[in-house]
Scaffold this motif. Structure first.
Motif, short mmCIF file in Angstrom:
data_model
loop_
_atom_site.label_atom_id
_atom_site.label_comp_id
_atom_site.label_asym_id
_atom_site.label_seq_id
_atom_site.Cartn_x
_atom_site.Cartn_y
_atom_site.Cartn_z
N SER A 122 2.37 1.91 -3.40
CA SER A 122 1.34 2.45 -4.29
C SER A 122 1.09 3.92 -4.00
O SER A 122 0.89 4.73 -4.93
CB SER A 122 0.04 1.66 -4.13
N SER B 2 -0.43 0.90 -9.24
CA SER B 2 -1.03 -0.20 -8.50
C SER B 2 0.02 -1.28 -8.23
O SER B 2 0.71 -1.74 -9.13
CB SER B 2 -2.19 -0.79 -9.31
N PHE B 3 0.15 -1.66 -6.97
CA PHE B 3 1.11 -2.69 -6.57
C PHE B 3 0.39 -3.62 -5.60
O PHE B 3 0.41 -3.46 -4.39
CB PHE B 3 2.32 -2.03 -5.90
N THR B 4 -0.31 -4.61 -6.16
CA THR B 4 -1.15 -5.48 -5.35
C THR B 4 -0.71 -6.94 -5.37
O THR B 4 -1.25 -7.76 -4.63
CB THR B 4 -2.61 -5.41 -5.84
N ASP C 108 0.83 -1.21 0.00
CA ASP C 108 0.00 0.00 0.00
C ASP C 108 0.86 1.26 0.00
O ASP C 108 0.56 2.25 -0.69
CB ASP C 108 -0.91 0.01 1.24
#
Length: 803
Positions: free
Chosen positions: A597, A603-605, A594
């Motif tokens: 990001s 977006s880094f999920t 989070d």
């Protein structure tokens, strides 16, 4: 207390006539500066400062949230209750002079080492604080911080302040754990001369004092920091930052706590186990004298080690665990609120603080419930483990009730009316997980059950079969905890995902927060679990004092029972700590993604381990666990060799020691262990701190040339994933195998398989020697390590991203 040679000057006779006289180790006051300052403060000034602090704290709380005021009130009351427990313990008598002399020697050694050790940690923390300041002055800021007008300098000083406060509070938590243990041990010994029940109550309440102070300080520290930043930065005002962004400013607090806890656990673990191994190998195996025999020159160092390794280090350890869990859950709660666009974010962000406030309440009730322990006659009572478990059951039942009430109070929202119930079930999953971890750890380490008895039986055929049986048991013991934690993570994730909370596109978003709630549930009785943990070293020290002061065998029987139970409680709480570390690391990993990001607006999920650089980062993370464990165990072995040589030298050069005609030089062994443990803790500790930074920076540079902007962050994520998985398994193996070896020895010493002095006993001592650095140095340090890797990446994340 008498200085060396003073007995001769006063005509007190030879050591043979006065075998219970022990030398002072203190040459000057060894208490930390802040403790001496408080001791010397006029009471009126003390009360005035306390009143002023409380007024200021509640003033800031009122300007922040009614929830914060509630947290402040509960924490304050819990600290007052802990003060009552300490007064009750300290009002008990210390016993005859020979007991007091031994206790004073232990206290001198423990406080002296603590002051030196934490002085070294402070120097390293200050250097690191300047490094963090430099990084943050030149790093990028998140768009949200820029929009709120928070410049780089403000962000840098806030992070450094959080780091230093976390480090300071962690150090105080460690000192509190040791402070009570070195004063309660002699009182437990004295009480054992009268009543087993009284000895049990003193040990439990002394542990309860430490536990309530540690947990209360953790919650209070995070709450005060949050409230001060909330007011100072005008959070939720038209020109200020949003409350959902505030938890990211607290990550330095968790890193400071982790940093101190790691070095405290390493240094204390090396100290206690090097002294223990050295004392056992020469005293028990070579000389055939009992454990804690006053003729053993290493025995005082061994007893000192129980306090600096098991009490001070464990206090800092649990402080760090709770702080990391609270901050990561606050970050995830804020992220979920943003995605769901909920109007009131305070309940979801502050929920972890409320849960741990109730933890203080239910744990206090659990501690008080132990006063009803049944006693038969004056010297025997019901199984102490059953008594402790009954108190734990009381705390668990109350935790279920208060957790459900907390979710309804803080997590109810019109957008998803049933979400609070789903999250309450997530908390129930965590509470059940904690209970199962305690039970599994007890099954594998208590000699009432088959696994430990099989290790003891293997001792009857030699040293080698004992080692093989212990290693096999440790490897096998990883299965059940992993299955439990796997079911817990998946269950909590899907309960959260089906809670009804969705983002603007209609996608469910409560999964990760569900796992955060489960972690809170697992730690919802943390204060009581720490009480059981602190009980162990206090009982161990009490047994040593009884043996060294040559009390009747009936008194030693009582302390032996308490000591054996303490070994089990220490093992079970380590299992609990590993389980909570697994869940907390999962949260911290999600919080790290989070944060990346937020900085990059990319977006880094998810992390793809098919990317070669990410896979390499993972391999390096797994390697770190093995190298760290190797260096930790080697440090114990190297220091123990010095102790063994010194003890052998004293026995050879001063044969009168064995006939009580000459005094052992206890101070020499204490000095050897203290210096060596401080020296040896540096290498594995520095390795843990710099490894993620090097990996992140190197792969960030590679990413620049290969046009992969998040490569550094992804490689660090791979490192965290693999290090967490391998670290959990390794810690489970080390802790359980070590605990099983220890209690297999205790089982034989209780009279089984030939009892003390038999060949089976000698083999069991060898196994216990191997297990000592496993369960008290490398194992406990690992679950601190995997959380520290996560907190350091949260703080250093800007280093891994392109400017």
């Amino acid at each position: 207390m008498m200085e060396d040679g003073q007995d001769a000057e006063n005509g007190m006779g030879s050591y043979q006539e006065k075998p219970r006289t022990f030398p002072a180790l203190r040459t000057k006051s060894t208490a930390p500066f802040f403790v001496r300052f408080i001791y010397n403060m006029d009471k009126r000034v003390y009360y005035l400062l306390t009143a002023f602090s409380l007024v200021a704290m509640f003033y800031v709380g009122v300007r922040t949230s009614s929830i914060i005021v509630f947290v402040f009130a509960v924490c304050t009351l819990s600290i007052f209750f802990a003060t009552y427990l300490s007064s009750w313990v300290l009002a008990k008598d210390e016993g005859p002079p020979e007991m007091v002399q031994i206790s004073d020697a232990i206290r001198d050694g423990a406080e002296g080492f603590f002051r030196t050790q934490y002085g070294a940690i402070t120097n390293m923390a200050v250097v690191l604080a300047f490094g963090i300041l430099g990084i943050y002055l030149f790093r990028r800021s998140t768009p949200q911080q820029e929009a709120a007008g928070i410049d780089k300098a403000t962000s840098a000083f806030i992070t450094v302040l959080s780091f230093l406060l976390g480090a300071l509070c962690s150090g105080i938590a460690g000192y509190v754990g040791m402070w009570v243990s070195v004063r309660a041990n002699v009182r437990v010994s004295s009480a054992a001369r009268r009543s087993a029940r009284e000895a049990l109550l003193i040990a439990v309440r002394a542990g309860g004092f430490s536990a309530l102070i540690v947990v209360g300080m953790t919650v209070l520290g995070v709450a005060v920091l949050y409230a001060v930043f909330y007011v100072y930065l005008n959070v939720d005002s038209p020109t200020g930052m949003k409350a959902t962004e505030l938890p990211l400013l607290l990550v330095g607090y968790g890193f400071g706590a982790s940093f101190v806890a790691l070095f405290a656990q390493l240094g204390g673990g090396i100290y206690t186990k090097a002294a223990d191994v050295g004392a056992d190998l020469v005293g028990k195996v070579e000389q055939g004298i009992p454990e804690d025999d006053p003729r053993n020159p290493a025995v005082i160092a061994d007893l000192v080690g129980d306090n600096v390794g098991d009490c001070a280090a464990r206090g800092a350890d649990l402080f760090e665990s709770i702080a990391a869990e609270i901050i990561s859950a606050m970050i995830l709660g804020g992220t979920m609120v943003k995605r769901c666009k909920l109007e009131d974010a305070s309940g979801f962000i502050l929920f972890p603080l409320v849960v741990h406030s109730f933890d203080l309440v239910v744990s206090a009730i659990g501690i008080l419930s132990i006063k009803n322990a049944r006693e038969v006659g004056t010297k025997y009572m019901e199984d102490p483990m059953a008594v402790l478990q009954r108190g734990y059951s009381v705390a668990v039942v109350l935790a279920v009730i208060t957790f459900g009430a907390s979710t309804r109070w803080l997590l109810y929202t019109e957008q998803a009316p049933t979400a609070w119930f789903h999250f309450a079930l997530c908390g129930l999953v965590g509470i059940i997980t904690a209970y199962l971890f305690v039970w599994i750890s007890q099954y594998y380490t208590d000699y009432k059950y088959e696994p430990v008895r099989l290790v003891a039986l293997a001792s009857s055929t030699g040293h080698g079969t004992n080692i093989i049986a212990g290693v096999g048991l440790g490897l096998e013991s990883t299965a059940m905890p992993v299955l439990v934690i796997s079911v817990a993570i998946v269950s909590a994730y899907w309960l959260g995902r089906t809670s009804g909370l969705v983002d603007s596109k209609g996608a469910p978003v409560g999964g990760l927060f569900g796992t955060a709630i489960a972690t809170m549930g697992m730690l919802s009785t943390a204060a009581y679990v720490l009480t059981m943990d602190m009980f162990g070293p206090i009982a161990d020290n009490a047994g040593g004092i009884v043996e060294m002061s040559q009390q009747p065998e009936s008194v030693r029987d009582i302390t032996d029972v308490l000591d054996a139970v303490g070994n089990t409680t220490k093992a079970t709480t380590k299992g609990f700590a590993i389980g909570s570390a697994a869940l907390a690391s999962f949260l911290l990993f999600s919080a790290y993604m989070d944060e990346v990001s937020s900085f990059t607006q990319i977006s880094f999920t998810e992390v793809d381990i098919a990317i070669p650089e990410v896979f390499v980062g993972g391999l390096l993370g797994a390697m770190l666990i093995f190298v760290f464990s190797a260096w930790s165990c080697a440090a114990v072995g190297k220091t123990a060799q010095e102790v063994v040589n010194e003890v052998r030298r004293q026995f050879a050069e001063r044969p009168g020691i064995m006939t009580y005609q000459d005094k052992p030089d206890y101070g020499r062994c204490v000095s050897i262990v203290a210096k060596a443990s401080l020296r040896e803790m540096i290498k594995p500790g520095v390795l843990a701190v710099i490894s993620p930074i090097i990996v992140g920076v190197v792969f960030r540079i590679v990413g620049v040339y290969t046009e992969q902007p998040l490569l550094g962050a992804k490689a660090v994520a791979g490192m965290l994933m693999f290090a967490t998985v391998s670290g959990i398994l390794m810690a489970l193996f080390l802790n359980t195998a070590g605990g099983a070896w220890d209690n297999a020895k205790k089982f034989i010493e209780s009279g089984a398989l030939g009892g003390k002095g038999s060949e089976a006993h000698k083999a069991a001592v060898t196994g216990d020697t191997v297990g000592d650095p496993f369960k008290d140095t490398a194992g406990p340090s690992l679950h601190v390590l995997i959380k520290m890797l996560s907190t350091i990446t949260l703080v250093m994340a800007p280093l891994f991203l392109e400017s």
